[in-house]
Design a protein around this motif. Structure first.
Motif, PDB file in Angstrom:
ATOM      1  N   ARG A   6       0.839  -1.205   0.000  1.00 25.11           N
ATOM      2  CA  ARG A   6       0.000   0.000   0.000  1.00 25.11           C
ATOM      3  C   ARG A   6       0.871   1.252   0.000  1.00 25.11           C
ATOM      4  N   LYS A   7       1.927   1.236   0.813  1.00 24.40           N
ATOM      5  CA  LYS A   7       2.851   2.379   0.860  1.00 24.40           C
ATOM      6  C   LYS A   7       3.539   2.546  -0.495  1.00 24.40           C
ATOM      7  N   HIS A   8       3.979   1.444  -1.070  1.00 27.04           N
ATOM      8  CA  HIS A   8       4.645   1.477  -2.367  1.00 27.04           C
ATOM      9  C   HIS A   8       3.708   2.033  -3.439  1.00 27.04           C
ATOM     10  N   LYS A   9       2.429   1.659  -3.390  1.00 26.91           N
ATOM     11  CA  LYS A   9       1.465   2.133  -4.374  1.00 26.91           C
ATOM     12  C   LYS A   9       1.302   3.647  -4.284  1.00 26.91           C
ATOM     13  N   LYS A  10       1.235   4.183  -3.064  1.00 28.87           N
ATOM     14  CA  LYS A  10       1.114   5.637  -2.892  1.00 28.87           C
ATOM     15  C   LYS A  10       2.342   6.349  -3.462  1.00 28.87           C
ATOM     16  N   GLU A  11       3.527   5.812  -3.190  1.00 27.60           N
ATOM     17  CA  GLU A  11       4.754   6.413  -3.715  1.00 27.60           C
ATOM     18  C   GLU A  11       4.790   6.333  -5.240  1.00 27.60           C
ATOM     19  N   TRP A  12       4.357   5.208  -5.780  1.00 27.79           N
ATOM     20  CA  TRP A  12       4.339   5.021  -7.225  1.00 27.79           C
ATOM     21  C   TRP A  12       3.365   6.003  -7.870  1.00 27.79           C
ATOM     22  N   GLU A  13       2.178   6.160  -7.260  1.00 23.99           N
ATOM     23  CA  GLU A  13       1.191   7.101  -7.806  1.00 23.99           C
ATOM     24  C   GLU A  13       1.723   8.525  -7.774  1.00 23.99           C
ATOM     25  N   LYS A  14       2.442   8.873  -6.708  1.00 23.61           N
ATOM     26  CA  LYS A  14       3.035  10.209  -6.608  1.00 23.61           C
ATOM     27  C   LYS A  14       4.091  10.400  -7.697  1.00 23.61           C
ATOM     28  N   ALA A  15       4.931   9.408  -7.916  1.00 23.77           N
ATOM     29  CA  ALA A  15       5.978   9.497  -8.935  1.00 23.77           C
ATOM     30  C   ALA A  15       5.382   9.524 -10.334  1.00 23.77           C
TER      31      ALA A  15
END
Length: 138
Positions: free
Chosen positions: A104-113
């Motif tokens: 979930r954390k990785h998905k948020k970072e990916w969406e931000k990037a």
């Protein structure tokens, strides 16, 4: 012969060999250019097409693929994947939730990037594409 051509290229100062051309990454859209965070990149340093899920993070964090390949060099890809999946099934629910939280954390970072990247081109489902091309429906 191939060796002769490569030797001539070296003499002429041309350094590209067939193997170098094969490893050159294809031109990608801006959304797949290098990202500053290595956890958001693939093995070539390009931004991932999609965020990693809990199972993929489990594989990366535990380095289970390398351990299975080292322990069983005779295994093919399917056997290795079966062993990895078995290990994933064997971990506790608490550990699995830990990897889900990381996903979930990785998905948020990916969406931000990926926020500044253009949206992907829409994909036509295979049955609709076949019907549009006159090849029959679903």
């Amino acid at each position: 012969s191939r060796r002769e051509r490569e030797r001539l290229r070296e003499q002429e100062g041309v350094s590209k060999t067939l193997s170098e051309k094969a490893t050159k990454s294809p031109t990608r859209s801006p959304s797949h250019e290098a990202a500053s965070d290595p956890s958001l990149c693939d093995s070539r340093g390009r931004l991932l097409k999609a965020p990693r899920n809990a199972y993929q993070i489990f594989q990366r964090e535990t380095d289970v693929r390398a351990r299975v390949q080292t322990k069983h060099p005779e295994f093919g890809l399917q056997e290795i994947n079966n062993r990895i999946y078995k290990k994933w099934q064997d971990i506790s629910d608490g550990d699995r939730e830990k990897y889900a939280a990381m996903a979930r954390k990785h998905k948020k970072e990916w969406e931000k990037a990926n926020a500044s990247a253009p949206p992907p081109e829409p994909q036509i489902p295979a049955p609709a594409l076949r019907a549009a091309l006159g090849g029959g429906g679903a």
